[in-house]
Write a protein that holds these residues in place. Structure first.
Motif, PDB file in Angstrom:
ATOM      1  N   LEU A 111     -75.407  27.325  36.189  1.00 17.75           N
ATOM      2  CA  LEU A 111     -74.010  26.902  36.356  1.00 17.75           C
ATOM      3  C   LEU A 111     -73.318  26.987  34.995  1.00 17.75           C
ATOM      4  N   PRO A 112     -72.823  28.188  34.644  1.00 20.42           N
ATOM      5  CA  PRO A 112     -72.123  28.344  33.370  1.00 20.42           C
ATOM      6  C   PRO A 112     -70.757  27.668  33.418  1.00 20.42           C
ATOM      7  N   ILE A 113     -70.341  27.118  32.299  1.00 17.23           N
ATOM      8  CA  ILE A 113     -69.013  26.512  32.202  1.00 17.23           C
ATOM      9  C   ILE A 113     -68.491  26.706  30.783  1.00 17.23           C
ATOM     10  N   ALA A 114     -67.212  26.930  30.669  1.00 23.56           N
ATOM     11  CA  ALA A 114     -66.588  27.111  29.352  1.00 23.56           C
ATOM     12  C   ALA A 114     -65.244  26.419  29.346  1.00 23.56           C
ATOM     13  N   ILE A 115     -64.894  25.874  28.189  1.00 25.89           N
ATOM     14  CA  ILE A 115     -63.585  25.270  28.007  1.00 25.89           C
ATOM     15  C   ILE A 115     -62.879  25.987  26.862  1.00 25.89           C
ATOM     16  N   ASN A 116     -61.653  26.392  27.121  1.00 28.42           N
ATOM     17  CA  ASN A 116     -60.826  27.018  26.091  1.00 28.42           C
ATOM     18  C   ASN A 116     -59.555  26.196  25.987  1.00 28.42           C
ATOM     19  N   ILE A 117     -59.319  25.655  24.820  1.00 24.30           N
ATOM     20  CA  ILE A 117     -58.187  24.753  24.614  1.00 24.30           C
ATOM     21  C   ILE A 117     -57.050  25.484  23.913  1.00 24.30           C
ATOM     22  N   SER A 118     -55.839  25.217  24.358  1.00 22.12           N
ATOM     23  CA  SER A 118     -54.655  25.729  23.670  1.00 22.12           C
ATOM     24  C   SER A 118     -53.813  24.544  23.237  1.00 22.12           C
ATOM     25  N   CYS A 119     -53.173  24.670  22.078  1.00 22.92           N
ATOM     26  CA  CYS A 119     -52.189  23.670  21.705  1.00 22.92           C
ATOM     27  C   CYS A 119     -51.006  23.803  22.664  1.00 22.92           C
ATOM     28  N   HIS A 120     -49.986  22.966  22.518  1.00 25.30           N
ATOM     29  CA  HIS A 120     -48.854  23.052  23.450  1.00 25.30           C
ATOM     30  C   HIS A 120     -48.171  24.408  23.382  1.00 25.30           C
TER      31      HIS A 120
END
Length: 281
Positions: A263-272
């Protein structure tokens, strides 16, 4: 069947325009959520930060200047119709567009030619290009400018196949908690779930392309997005880390089938400043 011909020069022109516009003009869906957040926010310092963010976006639009000094790494998604003939080198055309847009928009060059030598290429090339063949006779171009501050807060994990929503929620919330004020909140969170390791990361980036005013067509994922947004905002990090209700403006999730043993998972965050523009040729 006659093939539609698109000349390389047109790709260059469109990419150049999108690259500049992504850096100058904050999307209206984001501005709308920022204004709504300002109305709901109670923390005085958080309200001041949101006002400054909105003022900055307004000035950037008015004066055709970058919203942020970090004009980002160029990320280009191409959906190329199978009935299209590209006359010229597609990848070279994309990079030439980034090159010209950087020069014409007076955008800071942020790309280095080697992770070890750190020598600046001087024109924000090469771009990272993802090309997908789709039905039809059109080319859809997404150009995103990904700042390093938020990109550095990205994470991936290979969860046990027995993991459920709780483990996914814990991964996302804990990742945002660890990131704290580093990604310049309020943030927008992209989650990729499923596929393989690299597919999950790609999904997390593509998730950030969906506007904040468009619900996830998958009802279960839409419910999870709303739930995660509430949990993340309860962390109290707030705009620029000043506290308050507005740690995140939105959560966007994309999923893909995966192997029965993973169960691969990734989080990619962007500023506003979730900078991206698109067009169809």
């Amino acid at each position: 069947m006659n093939m539609k011909t698109i000349h390389a020069e047109q790709i260059v022109s469109e990419v150049s325009k999108l690259w500049r516009e992504a850096n100058f003009y904050l999307n209206e869906d984001i501005i709308g959520v920022l204004k709504n957040s300002l109305k709901k926010e109670k923390n005085i310092r958080a309200k001041d930060a949101l006002r400054v963010i909105l003022k900055n976006a307004g000035l950037a639009r008015k004066e055709n200047r970058p919203i942020c000094q970090d004009t980002g790494f160029p990320l280009v998604f191409l959906e190329v119709g199978q009935d299209v003939n590209i006359k010229g080198d597609l990848h070279k055309s994309v990079n030439q567009g980034i090159r010209e847009g950087t020069k014409e928009g007076f955008l800071r060059p942020s790309v280095v030619d080697c992770p070890f030598n750190r020598k600046n290429t001087g024109d924000n090339t090469p771009a990272v290009i993802h090309c997908e063949i789709v039905p039809g006779d059109k080319v859809k171009i997404f150009v995103a400018a990904k700042g390093a501050g938020s990109e550095n807060c990205s994470k991936t994990a290979m969860l046990l196949p027995t993991a459920g929503e709780k483990e996914i929620e814990d991964f996302a919330v804990e990742s945002v908690k660890i990131a704290g004020s580093n990604p310049c909140p309020p943030i927008i969170v992209g989650l990729g779930i499923g596929g393989t390791l690299e597919k999950a990361v790609l999904l997390s980036k593509k998730a950030l392309l969906r506007p904040l005013n468009k619900k996830n067509p998958d009802r279960n994922l839409n419910r999870l997005e709303v739930k995660l947004l509430q949990k993340i905002n309860k962390l109290g990090i707030g705009p620029n880390g000043f506290g308050g209700k507005t740690t995140a403006l939105g959560v966007r999730i994309e999923r893909f089938p995966c192997h029965l043993a993973s169960l691969p998972i990734a989080i990619n965050i962007s500023c506003h400043v979730n900078r991206h523009k698109e067009t169809v040729i």
